[in-house]
Design a protein around this motif. Structure first.
Motif, short mmCIF file in Angstrom:
data_model
loop_
_atom_site.label_atom_id
_atom_site.label_comp_id
_atom_site.label_asym_id
_atom_site.label_seq_id
_atom_site.Cartn_x
_atom_site.Cartn_y
_atom_site.Cartn_z
N LEU A 158 16.74 70.42 62.22
CA LEU A 158 16.88 69.24 61.37
C LEU A 158 18.28 68.66 61.49
N SER A 159 18.65 68.31 62.72
CA SER A 159 19.97 67.75 62.96
C SER A 159 19.84 66.40 63.66
N LYS A 160 20.86 65.58 63.50
CA LYS A 160 20.86 64.26 64.14
C LYS A 160 20.80 64.42 65.65
N GLY A 186 11.88 67.19 58.74
CA GLY A 186 12.29 67.26 57.35
C GLY A 186 12.48 65.89 56.71
N GLU A 187 12.33 65.87 55.40
CA GLU A 187 12.58 64.65 54.61
C GLU A 187 13.97 64.10 54.89
N VAL A 188 14.93 65.00 55.19
CA VAL A 188 16.32 64.58 55.41
C VAL A 188 16.45 63.69 56.64
N GLN A 189 15.45 63.67 57.50
CA GLN A 189 15.51 62.87 58.72
C GLN A 189 14.85 61.49 58.54
N LYS A 190 14.51 61.14 57.33
CA LYS A 190 13.76 59.90 57.08
C LYS A 190 14.47 58.67 57.63
N GLU A 191 15.73 58.50 57.31
CA GLU A 191 16.45 57.32 57.76
C GLU A 191 16.65 57.33 59.27
N ASN A 214 12.94 73.56 52.85
CA ASN A 214 13.06 72.16 53.20
C ASN A 214 11.71 71.44 53.06
#
Length: 234
Positions: A158-160, A186-191, A214
């Protein structure tokens, strides 16, 4: 005196000739009964098949492997099969998602699919396995270039950086023209998913067999309508 067989009185037997009027079903009723029994047999077979689990290798957490649960894998596999009916010469690339590949081949064994995966235990899938290291996003056989109208990707981290490199792989694999992309991450990658790939989250949320902290989401580049609980409202 002992009577012969011919002389034995008929009323001494246990069978009463007056019971010959055994109830008989009409031809329509018999046909209906046959259909009912056939349907029950079909349901039993389908239920038995549904109980069959897909055999997967053990997760290797060192490789960030967390398999999706059965409901998630089957839901996405069925969506992929629907998409296959929408394109000419359908072919599916499964990037780092062996759970989906396994269920896809169970539900639609005729589907042309390629698993791109780092774990060489999946070499057991023969020619439908391609070794893949996301750190070398386009180090792939040229035969795979621009060959897939349907791509499902599940980046291992889950990394850029990981998503950016998987995006390069998706660009390498995508067939020119309309293509369908499903991303599980992951939700953290939405944007980032929106920025890099133009994806939007669906209402359907993936779940893993192992409980993870996560929250994961399913993103697509197309509107699934009523399937997958549709696109999430913006």
């Amino acid at each position: 005196m002992e009577l012969s067989r011919e002389e034995t009185p008929q009323n001494d037997t246990l069978i009463d000739d007056d019971d010959d009027d055994t109830p008989m079903l009409s031809s329509q009723a018999l046909e209906a009964l046959k259909e009912f029994l056939a349907e029950q047999s079909r349901l039993v077979v389908e239920a038995s098949q549904e109980e069959e689990e897909v055999a997967l290798v053990a997760e290797d957490w060192r490789l960030s492997q967390f398999w999706y649960d059965r409901d998630t894998a089957e839901t996405i596999a069925r969506e992929v099969i629907i998409l296959c009916r929408k394109v000419d010469s359908p072919a599916v690339a499964c990037i780092a998602c062996p759970t989906l590949y396994a269920y896809l081949k169970k539900i639609g064994p005729e589907v042309s699919a390629q698993l791109l995966e780092y774990d060489k235990r999946f070499e057991k899938y023969g020619t439908e396995f391609t070794f893949y290291d996301y750190n070398q996003p386009d180090d792939l056989p040229l035969s795979l270039k621009h060959s897939f109208p349907i791509i499902v990707a599940d980046p291992p981290y889950l990394s850029k950086e990981c998503l950016e490199k998987v995006t390069e792989t998706i660009s390498f694999l995508s067939r020119p023209g309309q293509s369908y992309l499903l991303l599980l991450t992951g939700e953290v990658q939405k944007e980032r998913a929106a920025e890099l790939l133009g994806l939007r989250p669906c209402g359907f949320q993936p779940h893993h067999a192992s409980k993870l902290g996560n929250e994961f989401r399913l993103f697509t580049n197309y509107n699934p309508g009523t399937r997958l609980d549709g696109w999430e409202a913006e």
